[in-house]
Design a protein around this motif. Structure first.
Motif, PDB file in Angstrom:
ATOM      1  N   GLY A 183       1.253  -0.958  -0.025  1.00 14.74           N
ATOM      2  CA  GLY A 183       0.185  -0.371  -0.520  1.00 14.74           C
ATOM      3  C   GLY A 183       0.491   1.512  -0.162  1.00 14.74           C
ATOM      4  N   PHE A 184       2.172   1.221  -0.329  1.00 12.79           N
ATOM      5  CA  PHE A 184       3.146   2.953  -0.270  1.00 12.79           C
ATOM      6  C   PHE A 184       3.994   2.082  -1.076  1.00 12.79           C
ATOM      7  CE2 PHE A 184       1.971   1.663   4.556  1.00 12.79           C
ATOM      8  CZ  PHE A 184       1.491   2.848   4.052  1.00 12.79           C
ATOM      9  N   ARG A 185       4.363   3.445  -1.800  1.00 10.26           N
ATOM     10  CA  ARG A 185       4.923   3.548  -2.807  1.00 10.26           C
ATOM     11  C   ARG A 185       5.857   4.937  -3.131  1.00 10.26           C
ATOM     12  NH1 ARG A 185       4.802   5.079  -8.387  1.00 10.26           N
ATOM     13  NH2 ARG A 185       1.992   5.756  -7.936  1.00 10.26           N
ATOM     14  N   VAL A 186       7.394   3.666  -2.918  1.00  8.37           N
ATOM     15  CA  VAL A 186       8.423   6.039  -3.119  1.00  8.37           C
ATOM     16  C   VAL A 186       8.604   6.361  -4.623  1.00  8.37           C
ATOM     17  CG1 VAL A 186      10.789   6.480  -3.239  1.00  8.37           C
ATOM     18  CG2 VAL A 186       9.298   4.606  -1.189  1.00  8.37           C
ATOM     19  N   VAL A 187       8.244   7.563  -4.870  1.00  9.23           N
ATOM     20  CA  VAL A 187       8.121   8.105  -5.722  1.00  9.23           C
ATOM     21  C   VAL A 187       8.549   9.244  -5.989  1.00  9.23           C
ATOM     22  CG1 VAL A 187       5.551   7.610  -6.258  1.00  9.23           C
ATOM     23  CG2 VAL A 187       6.001   9.811  -5.261  1.00  9.23           C
ATOM     24  N   GLY A 188       9.202   9.529  -5.036  1.00  9.32           N
ATOM     25  CA  GLY A 188      10.366  10.629  -4.966  1.00  9.32           C
ATOM     26  C   GLY A 188      11.378  11.064  -2.947  1.00  9.32           C
ATOM     27  N   LEU A 189      12.205  12.116  -3.832  1.00 11.75           N
ATOM     28  CA  LEU A 189      13.505  12.507  -2.501  1.00 11.75           C
ATOM     29  C   LEU A 189      13.289  13.593  -2.680  1.00 11.75           C
ATOM     30  CD1 LEU A 189      15.284  11.745  -1.560  1.00 11.75           C
ATOM     31  CD2 LEU A 189      17.433  11.850  -3.088  1.00 11.75           C
ATOM     32  N   MET A 190      13.421  14.200  -1.592  1.00 13.62           N
ATOM     33  CA  MET A 190      14.049  15.743  -1.403  1.00 13.62           C
ATOM     34  C   MET A 190      14.347  16.247  -0.582  1.00 13.62           C
ATOM     35  SD  MET A 190      10.823  18.933   0.496  1.00 13.62           S
ATOM     36  CE  MET A 190      11.473  18.576   2.308  1.00 13.62           C
ATOM     37  N   ALA A 191      15.884  17.778  -1.242  1.00 16.66           N
ATOM     38  CA  ALA A 191      16.610  18.084  -0.163  1.00 16.66           C
ATOM     39  C   ALA A 191      15.927  19.057  -0.118  1.00 16.66           C
ATOM     40  CB  ALA A 191      17.432  17.335  -0.157  1.00 16.66           C
ATOM     41  N   TYR A 192      16.502  19.789   1.272  1.00 20.70           N
ATOM     42  CA  TYR A 192      16.185  21.531   1.286  1.00 20.70           C
ATOM     43  C   TYR A 192      16.747  21.803   1.341  1.00 20.70           C
ATOM     44  CZ  TYR A 192      14.531  25.747   3.016  1.00 20.70           C
ATOM     45  OH  TYR A 192      14.731  27.011   2.676  1.00 20.70           O
ATOM     46  N   GLU A 193      17.889  22.612   1.048  1.00 15.45           N
ATOM     47  CA  GLU A 193      19.576  22.783   2.191  1.00 15.45           C
ATOM     48  C   GLU A 193      19.450  24.063   1.811  1.00 15.45           C
ATOM     49  OE1 GLU A 193      19.493  22.737  -2.791  1.00 15.45           O
ATOM     50  OE2 GLU A 193      18.242  21.695  -1.500  1.00 15.45           O
ATOM     51  N   GLY A 194      18.576  24.534   3.798  1.00 13.87           N
ATOM     52  CA  GLY A 194      17.691  25.860   4.332  1.00 13.87           C
ATOM     53  C   GLY A 194      18.790  26.643   3.943  1.00 13.87           C
ATOM     54  N   HIS A 195      20.633  25.826   4.545  1.00 17.97           N
ATOM     55  CA  HIS A 195      21.453  26.907   4.964  1.00 17.97           C
ATOM     56  C   HIS A 195      22.374  27.627   4.109  1.00 17.97           C
ATOM     57  CE1 HIS A 195      22.179  23.209   4.073  1.00 17.97           C
ATOM     58  NE2 HIS A 195      23.503  23.174   4.417  1.00 17.97           N
ATOM     59  N   ILE A 196      21.695  27.183   2.974  1.00 20.74           N
ATOM     60  CA  ILE A 196      22.444  27.462   1.428  1.00 20.74           C
ATOM     61  C   ILE A 196      21.017  28.898   0.644  1.00 20.74           C
ATOM     62  CG2 ILE A 196      22.882  27.887  -0.980  1.00 20.74           C
ATOM     63  CD1 ILE A 196      24.135  25.230   0.286  1.00 20.74           C
ATOM     64  N   ALA A 197      19.572  28.133   0.819  1.00 21.18           N
ATOM     65  CA  ALA A 197      18.401  28.602   0.032  1.00 21.18           C
ATOM     66  C   ALA A 197      17.945  29.890   0.427  1.00 21.18           C
ATOM     67  CB  ALA A 197      17.552  27.697  -0.322  1.00 21.18           C
ATOM     68  N   GLY A 198      18.296  29.594   2.045  1.00 18.22           N
ATOM     69  CA  GLY A 198      17.440  30.479   2.904  1.00 18.22           C
ATOM     70  C   GLY A 198      18.545  31.813   4.160  1.00 18.22           C
ATOM     71  N   VAL A 199      19.831  31.221   3.916  1.00 13.29           N
ATOM     72  CA  VAL A 199      20.342  32.160   4.143  1.00 13.29           C
ATOM     73  C   VAL A 199      21.534  33.330   3.351  1.00 13.29           C
ATOM     74  CG1 VAL A 199      22.593  32.603   5.553  1.00 13.29           C
ATOM     75  CG2 VAL A 199      21.016  30.631   6.414  1.00 13.29           C
ATOM     76  N   GLY A 200      21.005  34.515   3.650  1.00 13.49           N
ATOM     77  CA  GLY A 200      21.512  35.809   2.744  1.00 13.49           C
ATOM     78  C   GLY A 200      23.015  36.247   2.856  1.00 13.49           C
ATOM     79  N   ASP A 201      23.803  36.271   1.747  1.00 18.28           N
ATOM     80  CA  ASP A 201      25.141  35.754   1.937  1.00 18.28           C
ATOM     81  C   ASP A 201      26.157  37.080   1.450  1.00 18.28           C
ATOM     82  OD1 ASP A 201      24.732  36.310  -0.740  1.00 18.28           O
ATOM     83  OD2 ASP A 201      25.840  34.944  -1.452  1.00 18.28           O
ATOM     84  N   SER A 202      24.559  38.266   0.996  1.00 21.32           N
ATOM     85  CA  SER A 202      25.214  39.660   1.403  1.00 21.32           C
ATOM     86  C   SER A 202      24.792  40.709   1.794  1.00 21.32           C
ATOM     87  CB  SER A 202      25.474  40.291  -0.538  1.00 21.32           C
ATOM     88  OG  SER A 202      25.931  41.744  -0.445  1.00 21.32           O
ATOM     89  N   ILE A 203      24.894  41.013   3.099  1.00 15.60           N
ATOM     90  CA  ILE A 203      24.568  41.262   4.590  1.00 15.60           C
ATOM     91  C   ILE A 203      24.604  43.210   4.395  1.00 15.60           C
ATOM     92  CG2 ILE A 203      23.828  41.668   6.715  1.00 15.60           C
ATOM     93  CD1 ILE A 203      24.710  38.509   7.394  1.00 15.60           C
TER      94      ILE A 203
END
Length: 399
Positions: A183-203
């Motif tokens: 009753g279960f099937r793996v369809v995807g993989l997720m990897a959220y790199e918040g320390h890159i995507a959510g942290v500004g690099d020019s303050i």
């Protein structure tokens, strides 16, 4: 070039018939931000993060644009609501303990076909299975990879504490466990790199900290690209994957550069809240604003607006407060800050404001603004073309 003064004039004119507090979305800026995200994604589809939008009408608008495909949701109840409203490609990006929701999901072929749920722990798998109550629909499963950068043998960790699954071996073993469960099937993989995507690099005003963040992110990008590729290859030896999702508004270019990533997530880049001012890789246009009315003039260089204390989530600090935006030159009283029911604002611009005038603010984060307002006024030029409900306006408070 459009000036901030001209924007203020447009917004004031467009909302002259509306009393503040009021929230707006500038559609020209919203669409321009969407087009820039598509350009940055370089041909790979963008899955829209609904938590950063929280308005069905605007989710529909962006998904009609070329380059956008699917929704990344934040609760199972929201996912079910969106699927019943006609959205048909929904990735629930956070684990859920919503047993009633799983009963619905397992019993309804439309929902089961539209929604993929995130799992990263055998106990979550057990919870879903126990909640099925005889439901026979197959549950689509997405696995999550821990993206945090670990240094000095794991003694230092940089990144959000999300999935416990970190290595190719761990992800492959969990994929096999899910696949073996009826009753279960793996369809995807997720990897959220918040320390890159959510942290500004020019303050602004902090060059040393900016260089430190840039160095950290260079190392993190390189480490994650290598590890994510190894994880995808390991999981694909167990099961074919429909999608590999990664990234966020702040990391679009580096994420899509990885060959095995099939799609990138983004949402905040549509509204461009204040936390997204500090990036070298892109500069969006603030599209979502709210206005509070001037209700007092306590003295020279001071006005007081009604309310305005709408802090954003995350570690508490000044960067989580909304920022006075228009007219330019206003700032908080450091002894009071953004208040629950009133907010004093200081600066020479205060002397030109009258009782009833609007002061425009930018929220620190994106979709959280919509938890404060039932409607968004959609603006084109200097007029409101439509008023659309937020999630809250539709009676939905998922979190």
């Amino acid at each position: 070039m459009v000036t901030l003064s001209a924007d203020r004039t447009r917004y004031d004119r467009a909302t002259a018939h509306l009393d503040a507090p009021v929230a707006i979305v500038d559609l020209e800026a919203f669409d321009a931000n969407a087009e820039d995200l598509v350009r940055r994604a370089g041909g790979k589809p963008i899955r829209v993060a609904s938590k950063s939008v929280r308005c069905r009408a605007l989710l529909e608008r962006v998904l009609r644009m070329d380059g956008f495909q699917g929704i990344m949701s934040f609760t199972l109840a929201e996912s079910i609501w969106l699927a019943r409203a006609g959205f048909d490609d929904i990735l629930l990006a956070y684990p859920s303990a919503d047993r009633a929701g799983y009963v619905e999901l397992a019993a309804d072929p439309k929902l089961a076909g539209a929604i993929s749920v995130l799992l990263d722990d055998p106990a979550q798998l057990d919870l879903v299975e126990a909640a099925r109550q005889g439901g026979t629909e197959e549950i689509r499963v997405c696995l999550e990879l821990d993206t945090a950068l670990q240094l000095f043998g794991g003694k230092v960790r940089i990144g959000a504490r999300r999935s416990p699954l970190r290595t190719p071996e761990a992800l492959a073993a969990f994929a096999e466990l899910v696949q073996q469960r009826p009753g279960f099937r793996v369809v995807g993989l997720m990897a959220y790199e918040g320390h890159i995507a959510g942290v500004g690099d020019s303050i602004a005003g902090r060059p040393v900290r900016s260089r430190m963040i840039q160095a950290m992110q260079r190392k993190a990008r390189a480490e994650l690209a290598q590890r994510r590729a190894a994880v995808v290859r390991a999981v694909r030896r167990v099961v074919d994957l429909e999608f590999v999702n990664g990234g966020g508004t702040g990391s679009v270019e580096s994420t899509v550069a990885e060959a095995l990533v099939t799609e990138v997530a983004a949402g905040s880049g549509l509204y461009v809240p204040r936390l997204f001012d500090n990036y070298r890789s892109f500069h969006g246009r603030p599209a979502a604003l709210f206005a509070q009315p001037v209700v007092r003039r306590p003295g020279v260089g001071v006005v007081t607006v009604l309310g305005g204390g709408y802090p954003a989530s995350g570690a508490a600090g000044p960067d989580r407060s909304p920022v006075p935006y228009l007219p330019q030159g206003l700032r908080y009283d450091p002894q009071e800050g953004a208040g629950e029911v009133q907010t004093p604002l200081l600066g020479s611009a205060a002397d030109d404001l009258l009782i009833g005038d609007k002061v425009w603010f930018r929220h620190a984060k994106a979709g959280e603004l919509c938890e404060r307002f039932a409607q968004l006024q959609l603006i084109e030029g200097d007029r409101v073309v439509e008023a659309v409900p937020t999630y809250r306006g539709e009676g939905k408070t998922f979190l």
